[in-house]
Design a protein around this motif. Structure first.
Motif, PDB file in Angstrom:
ATOM      1  N   SER A  97      48.394 175.420 -14.439  1.00  0.00           N
ATOM      2  CA  SER A  97      47.924 174.778 -15.477  1.00  0.00           C
ATOM      3  C   SER A  97      48.587 173.547 -16.009  1.00  0.00           C
ATOM      4  O   SER A  97      47.880 172.829 -16.661  1.00  0.00           O
ATOM      5  N   MET A  98      49.734 173.568 -15.623  1.00  0.00           N
ATOM      6  CA  MET A  98      50.642 172.425 -16.158  1.00  0.00           C
ATOM      7  C   MET A  98      50.701 172.467 -17.574  1.00  0.00           C
ATOM      8  O   MET A  98      51.399 171.638 -18.141  1.00  0.00           O
ATOM      9  N   ARG A  99      50.725 173.759 -18.064  1.00  0.00           N
ATOM     10  CA  ARG A  99      50.979 174.063 -19.539  1.00  0.00           C
ATOM     11  C   ARG A  99      52.483 174.990 -19.441  1.00  0.00           C
ATOM     12  O   ARG A  99      53.298 174.842 -20.496  1.00  0.00           O
ATOM     13  N   TYR A 100      52.782 175.563 -18.208  1.00  0.00           N
ATOM     14  CA  TYR A 100      53.811 176.292 -18.116  1.00  0.00           C
ATOM     15  C   TYR A 100      54.683 175.935 -16.978  1.00  0.00           C
ATOM     16  O   TYR A 100      55.727 176.647 -16.586  1.00  0.00           O
ATOM     17  N   THR A 101      54.338 174.858 -16.028  1.00  0.00           N
ATOM     18  CA  THR A 101      54.531 174.913 -14.860  1.00  0.00           C
ATOM     19  C   THR A 101      55.053 173.343 -14.541  1.00  0.00           C
ATOM     20  O   THR A 101      54.612 172.771 -13.612  1.00  0.00           O
ATOM     21  N   GLY A 102      55.720 172.795 -15.513  1.00  0.00           N
ATOM     22  CA  GLY A 102      56.350 171.229 -15.207  1.00  0.00           C
ATOM     23  C   GLY A 102      57.750 171.082 -14.558  1.00  0.00           C
ATOM     24  O   GLY A 102      58.234 169.882 -14.684  1.00  0.00           O
ATOM     25  N   GLN A 103      58.531 172.454 -14.411  1.00  0.00           N
ATOM     26  CA  GLN A 103      59.760 172.008 -13.920  1.00  0.00           C
ATOM     27  C   GLN A 103      59.851 171.213 -12.650  1.00  0.00           C
ATOM     28  O   GLN A 103      60.771 170.381 -12.518  1.00  0.00           O
ATOM     29  N   ARG A 104      58.846 171.294 -11.881  1.00  0.00           N
ATOM     30  CA  ARG A 104      58.999 170.639 -10.708  1.00  0.00           C
ATOM     31  C   ARG A 104      58.731 169.171 -11.001  1.00  0.00           C
ATOM     32  O   ARG A 104      59.123 168.478  -9.957  1.00  0.00           O
ATOM     33  N   VAL A 105      58.245 168.718 -11.868  1.00  0.00           N
ATOM     34  CA  VAL A 105      57.866 167.341 -12.249  1.00  0.00           C
ATOM     35  C   VAL A 105      59.368 166.602 -12.642  1.00  0.00           C
ATOM     36  O   VAL A 105      59.702 165.625 -12.258  1.00  0.00           O
ATOM     37  N   GLU A 161      63.298 167.124 -22.471  1.00  0.00           N
ATOM     38  CA  GLU A 161      64.604 167.341 -23.130  1.00  0.00           C
ATOM     39  C   GLU A 161      64.372 166.862 -24.599  1.00  0.00           C
ATOM     40  O   GLU A 161      65.542 167.606 -25.003  1.00  0.00           O
ATOM     41  N   ALA A 162      63.631 166.451 -24.963  1.00  0.00           N
ATOM     42  CA  ALA A 162      63.472 166.000 -26.543  1.00  0.00           C
ATOM     43  C   ALA A 162      62.800 167.181 -27.224  1.00  0.00           C
ATOM     44  O   ALA A 162      62.397 167.355 -28.409  1.00  0.00           O
ATOM     45  N   GLY A 163      62.322 168.195 -26.506  1.00  0.00           N
ATOM     46  CA  GLY A 163      61.833 169.639 -26.720  1.00  0.00           C
ATOM     47  C   GLY A 163      60.209 169.620 -27.117  1.00  0.00           C
ATOM     48  O   GLY A 163      59.557 170.391 -27.370  1.00  0.00           O
ATOM     49  N   TYR A 164      59.433 168.432 -26.593  1.00  0.00           N
ATOM     50  CA  TYR A 164      58.225 168.629 -26.343  1.00  0.00           C
ATOM     51  C   TYR A 164      57.643 169.857 -25.337  1.00  0.00           C
ATOM     52  O   TYR A 164      58.232 170.192 -24.480  1.00  0.00           O
ATOM     53  N   ALA A 165      56.295 170.122 -25.888  1.00  0.00           N
ATOM     54  CA  ALA A 165      55.868 171.188 -24.920  1.00  0.00           C
ATOM     55  C   ALA A 165      55.113 170.328 -23.874  1.00  0.00           C
ATOM     56  O   ALA A 165      54.911 169.571 -23.702  1.00  0.00           O
ATOM     57  N   GLU A 167      52.589 171.098 -22.483  1.00  0.00           N
ATOM     58  CA  GLU A 167      50.997 170.710 -22.390  1.00  0.00           C
ATOM     59  C   GLU A 167      50.945 169.386 -23.339  1.00  0.00           C
ATOM     60  O   GLU A 167      49.884 168.703 -23.291  1.00  0.00           O
ATOM     61  N   HIS A 168      51.674 169.243 -24.072  1.00  0.00           N
ATOM     62  CA  HIS A 168      51.872 167.539 -24.555  1.00  0.00           C
ATOM     63  C   HIS A 168      52.423 166.758 -23.548  1.00  0.00           C
ATOM     64  O   HIS A 168      51.720 165.667 -23.470  1.00  0.00           O
ATOM     65  N   ALA A 169      53.397 166.996 -23.023  1.00  0.00           N
ATOM     66  CA  ALA A 169      54.103 165.988 -22.251  1.00  0.00           C
ATOM     67  C   ALA A 169      53.154 165.521 -20.791  1.00  0.00           C
ATOM     68  O   ALA A 169      53.518 164.710 -20.288  1.00  0.00           O
ATOM     69  N   ARG A 170      52.553 166.798 -20.415  1.00  0.00           N
ATOM     70  CA  ARG A 170      51.569 166.492 -19.251  1.00  0.00           C
ATOM     71  C   ARG A 170      50.763 165.269 -19.459  1.00  0.00           C
ATOM     72  O   ARG A 170      50.137 164.683 -18.472  1.00  0.00           O
ATOM     73  N   GLY A 171      50.331 164.813 -20.805  1.00  0.00           N
ATOM     74  CA  GLY A 171      49.346 163.879 -21.267  1.00  0.00           C
ATOM     75  C   GLY A 171      49.573 162.312 -20.557  1.00  0.00           C
ATOM     76  O   GLY A 171      48.845 161.738 -20.166  1.00  0.00           O
ATOM     77  N   ILE A 172      51.262 162.390 -20.078  1.00  0.00           N
ATOM     78  CA  ILE A 172      51.585 160.958 -19.462  1.00  0.00           C
ATOM     79  C   ILE A 172      51.619 160.744 -18.173  1.00  0.00           C
ATOM     80  O   ILE A 172      51.746 159.913 -17.505  1.00  0.00           O
ATOM     81  N   LEU A 173      51.261 161.760 -17.439  1.00  0.00           N
ATOM     82  CA  LEU A 173      51.247 162.069 -15.944  1.00  0.00           C
ATOM     83  C   LEU A 173      50.049 161.551 -15.509  1.00  0.00           C
ATOM     84  O   LEU A 173      48.853 161.554 -15.962  1.00  0.00           O
ATOM     85  N   PRO A 174      50.356 160.879 -14.135  1.00  0.00           N
ATOM     86  CA  PRO A 174      49.225 160.207 -13.389  1.00  0.00           C
ATOM     87  C   PRO A 174      47.975 161.485 -13.258  1.00  0.00           C
ATOM     88  O   PRO A 174      48.259 162.579 -13.135  1.00  0.00           O
TER      89      PRO A 174
END
Length: 240
Positions: A97-105, A161-165, A167-174
């Motif tokens: 989903s990229m809501r819980y699986t962003g560590q690889r990014v 690192e700034a504490g964003y979720a 699901e919020h941070a993924r919005g800037i990904l390609p």
């Protein structure tokens, strides 16, 4: 494209016998499971299905829905998932989903894993779209795009690192970050999916998905796959 993967998780072990039993029950007086010792062998059952059910394009595909196969699909771009879920194809998806699986990014941003394990860019080459527009995707173009992916991964890491979720941070990904998913098909819906997505004007990445699904179909239900290859594959004959 060599990162793309398709693996079978599980499947009906005797799909052609299962379909034969369903077909046979349609017109049999008996409780067909009591005749199991007289069912044709798996290979012969496939031949019977082709002859009695599929040949002549009678359109009676209901019995094909009793055989199931489940795939794990990996490293495909998000655009493939979007296209795969378009149209009524009668399958079930569970998608990263990229809501819980962003560590690889974040790991890619830190150089711990290859950036192209996370983001998909098409190979350099000549392209032609469905409207007839021709263009060249050059090494220079691709290098620029890969750098944009790197910058997006760095920004994503900063946001986490700034504490964003996530699901919020993924919005800037390609758009075409890679996703893994599990998908289950009946044999009928697998044929319908291949009808839709193996044709030559489909998105090239989803054609590659079809190419990777196809050998599993051939191994799993060979007689039906042989009939499908000769009558439907690549011809965009929709909705069996």
């Amino acid at each position: 494209m060599n990162r793309f993967r398709v693996e079978v998780i599980s499947c009906t072990p005797n799909p052609q016998q299962t379909i034969y039993a369903a077909m046979h029950q349609d017109y049999s007086e008996s409780f067909v499971v009591e005749e199991r010792d007289r069912w044709p062998a798996e290979a012969q059952a496939g031949e019977v299905i082709v002859k009695r059910l599929l040949a002549g394009e009678r359109g009676h595909y209901g019995p094909l829905e009793h055989a199931m196969i489940v795939f794990n699909v990996g490293y495909f771009p998000h655009s493939v998932m979007q296209q795969a879920r378009t149209h009524r194809i009668g399958v079930s998806f569970d998608v990263q989903s990229m809501r819980y699986t962003g560590q690889r990014v974040a790991d890619a941003a830190a150089g711990k894993i290859d950036l192209e394990d996370i983001f998909y860019l098409r190979p350099v080459g000549q392209y032609l779209d469905r409207q007839g527009k021709k263009y060249t995707y050059t090494e220079t173009d691709r290098a620029k795009d890969l750098e944009l992916c790197r910058q997006a991964a760095l920004r994503y890491q900063e946001l986490l690192e700034a504490g964003y979720a996530e699901e919020h941070a993924r919005g800037i990904l390609p758009f075409d970050y890679r996703q893994h998913f599990v998908v289950s098909f009946t044999l009928r819906s697998l044929m319908h999916f291949l009808d839709l997505r193996s044709k030559k004007d489909a998105q090239i990445e989803i054609q590659q998905l079809c190419d990777l699904l196809w050998p599993h179909f051939q191994t799993w239900a060979p007689a039906i796959a042989q009939w499908y290859a000769s009558t439907r594959l690549g011809k965009a004959r929709l909705a069996p």
